[in-house]
Design a protein around this motif. Structure first.
Motif, short mmCIF file in Angstrom:
data_model
loop_
_atom_site.label_atom_id
_atom_site.label_comp_id
_atom_site.label_asym_id
_atom_site.label_seq_id
_atom_site.Cartn_x
_atom_site.Cartn_y
_atom_site.Cartn_z
N MET A 1 6.37 1.48 -21.15
CA MET A 1 6.60 0.09 -20.76
C MET A 1 5.91 -0.83 -21.76
O MET A 1 4.76 -0.62 -22.09
CB MET A 1 6.02 -0.11 -19.36
N ILE B 1 4.06 -4.05 -22.85
CA ILE B 1 3.24 -4.98 -22.09
C ILE B 1 3.00 -6.24 -22.90
O ILE B 1 2.57 -6.18 -24.04
CB ILE B 1 1.92 -4.33 -21.67
N ALA C 1 4.08 -6.44 -9.79
CA ALA C 1 3.94 -5.09 -10.37
C ALA C 1 2.96 -4.27 -9.56
O ALA C 1 2.12 -3.55 -10.09
CB ALA C 1 3.52 -5.19 -11.82
N LEU D 1 6.59 -1.33 -9.32
CA LEU D 1 6.62 -0.30 -10.37
C LEU D 1 7.68 0.76 -10.06
O LEU D 1 8.43 1.19 -10.94
CB LEU D 1 5.24 0.36 -10.51
N GLU E 1 13.01 -6.64 -16.03
CA GLU E 1 11.71 -7.05 -16.55
C GLU E 1 10.83 -7.30 -15.33
O GLU E 1 11.33 -7.59 -14.23
CB GLU E 1 11.82 -8.32 -17.41
N LEU E 2 9.52 -7.11 -15.51
CA LEU E 2 8.58 -7.32 -14.40
C LEU E 2 7.64 -8.45 -14.75
O LEU E 2 7.25 -8.60 -15.91
CB LEU E 2 7.74 -6.07 -14.14
N ALA F 1 -1.21 -4.16 -13.79
CA ALA F 1 -0.34 -3.67 -12.73
C ALA F 1 -1.17 -3.04 -11.61
O ALA F 1 -2.35 -2.79 -11.77
CB ALA F 1 0.61 -2.63 -13.32
N MET G 1 6.95 -5.91 -19.39
CA MET G 1 6.11 -6.28 -18.26
C MET G 1 5.27 -7.48 -18.68
O MET G 1 4.56 -7.41 -19.67
CB MET G 1 5.19 -5.10 -17.97
#
Ligand code: FAD
Length: 359
Positions: free
Chosen positions: A1, A3, A22, A27, A41-42, A49, A91
């Motif tokens: 992922m 970041i 998240a 997740l 996308e988060l 997270a 993320m």
């Protein structure tokens, strides 16, 4: 992922689903999105997270995750991060979802108005053009518990801090770390290596931190590497724009501690945040969902995990996993209205198997 911790870039990111939150459910939702062939996308308002697992009980064992007889809450988060890693979904931390609006111009299909794409904005200036939003915001947006002194607000982010983002900023400074949990002790210990002097301030002798950390802190105090004062913040005294002294109220009266920076780590409080104003049917601050799809009363916005409300809802991680999996199946139809979603087990999908096996 991948970041991203930046807060600049106001360009619009286009993806299928935006996952808000998240925590463990967000997740797992990211993993499910990848399995279904959705891009996502988060965002999370925090700088990492894990949601409640990481912020509230990282060292507590969890025994009710299927096929995991027992693991610490932080281990669960680490495994969930590992599980969705193969999809490398972006993320974005330090981003609170603020507003959502339908985008104009969706072409009609078969005489029916097509599902409009949605624009989601964050307080950090990010914008997402998405087919669906999955809200996994749990107990709400966590925010630090702030210093209850009127003079603290004007000093916030300059000399009063609620998180340590850059240790070098404290180099050579006289730092007071206030709080009695793991964060306060961990940061007091870490900052003593760069600061001119660190004083840990806590209202009592006992701590809520791990025994090993408390022992390490007491050893550092005994070795003269840092100070520990039992007391409560009474006032902040400034010299021009800068913090100069902190008044500490102790059992015997009060004392002034010279200080350049105050790091207050009192823990987090959760706030419902702007999502509560997103024009969805709510029940006691939570989003009412249809349990066949986990869609809210507002088309295209789904909810899973603790934020979702329906009769007999259980605030458990495993419930959130199920809710997210079903929500994304409906979201798929908004992202790809022309495609049928054919159910394939991960092990029967060669490309997916390859991706997950080689991760
Ligand atoms: C002490 C304790 C022990 C527990 N033990 C267990 C257990 O053993 N087993 C079990 O199944 N459950 C347990 N639970 C419950 C479990 O932790 C929750 O059910 C779970 O954390 C819910 O996950 P979530 O992802 O829905 O929400 P959360 O974990 O609350 O995560 C939500 C995330 O969304 C973010 N967020 C919120 N609003 C916004 C916004 N507007 N924009 C961006 N980000 C936002 C938050 O910062 C947070 O990171 C326990 C809870 C506690 C407090």
């Amino acid at each position: 992922m991948s970041i991203d911790t930046t807060t600049a870039t106001p360009a619009v990111a286009t993806t299928d689903v935006l996952i808000v939150g998240a925590g463990p459910v967000g997740l797992f939702a990211a993993f499910q999105a990848g399995v279904l062939g959705l891009k996502c996308e988060l965002i999370d308002v925090l700088d990492r997270a894990g949601g409640q697992c990481t912020e509230l009980y990282p060292e507590k064992p969890i025994y009710d995750i299927p096929a995991v007889p027992g693991c610490l809450a932080q281990e669960l988060v680490d495994r969930l991060l590992e599980q969705c890693e193969p999809f490398a979904f972006p993320m974005h931390f330090g981003q609170r979802a603020e507003s959502v609006s339908e985008m104009p111009g969706a072409p009609a299909q078969d005489g029916q108005p097509a599902h409009p794409r949605m624009l989601v904005t964050t307080d950090g200036g990010k914008r997402f053009d998405v087919a669906a939003v999955l809200v996994c915001s749990g107990a709400g947006a966590f925010a630090p518990q702030r210093v209850a002194l009127p003079e603290a607000a004007a000093l916030e982010d300059r000399h009063v801090h609620y998180a340590v983002r850059d240790v070098s900023r404290f180099a050579g400074k006289r730092v007071i770390v206030a709080g009695g949990g793991d964060s306060a002790l961990d940061w007091a210990l870490a900052l003593r290596k760069v600061a001119a002097r660190v004083t840990l301030l806590h209202r009592r002798e006992g701590f809520r931190a791990a025994d090993g950390t408390v022992a390490e802190m007491r050893a550092a105090v005994a070795a003269g590497e840092m100070d520990f004062v039992v007391g409560m913040l009474g006032a902040l005294r400034t010299d021009g724009e800068a913090l100069a002294e902190v008044e500490v109220r102790t059992r015997d009266g009060s004392q002034m501690l010279p200080a350049d920076e105050l790091v207050a780590l009192y823990g987090l409080v959760s706030e419902p945040g702007p999502i509560a104003q997103w024009d969805m049917d709510m029940r006691a601050g939570r989003i009412l969902v249809d349990t066949t799809t986990y869609e809210s009363s507002r088309r295209g916005i789904f909810a899973a995990g603790d934020i979702a409300f329906y009769p007999n809802k259980q605030k458990l991680i495993l419930s959130g996993f199920h809710e997210a999996a079903l929500a994304l199946r409906k979201a798929y139809h908004y992202a790809f209205p022309e495609k049928a979603l054919v159910h394939v087990h991960t092990s029967n999908n060669a490309a997916l198997k390859e991706k997950l096996t080689h991760a």
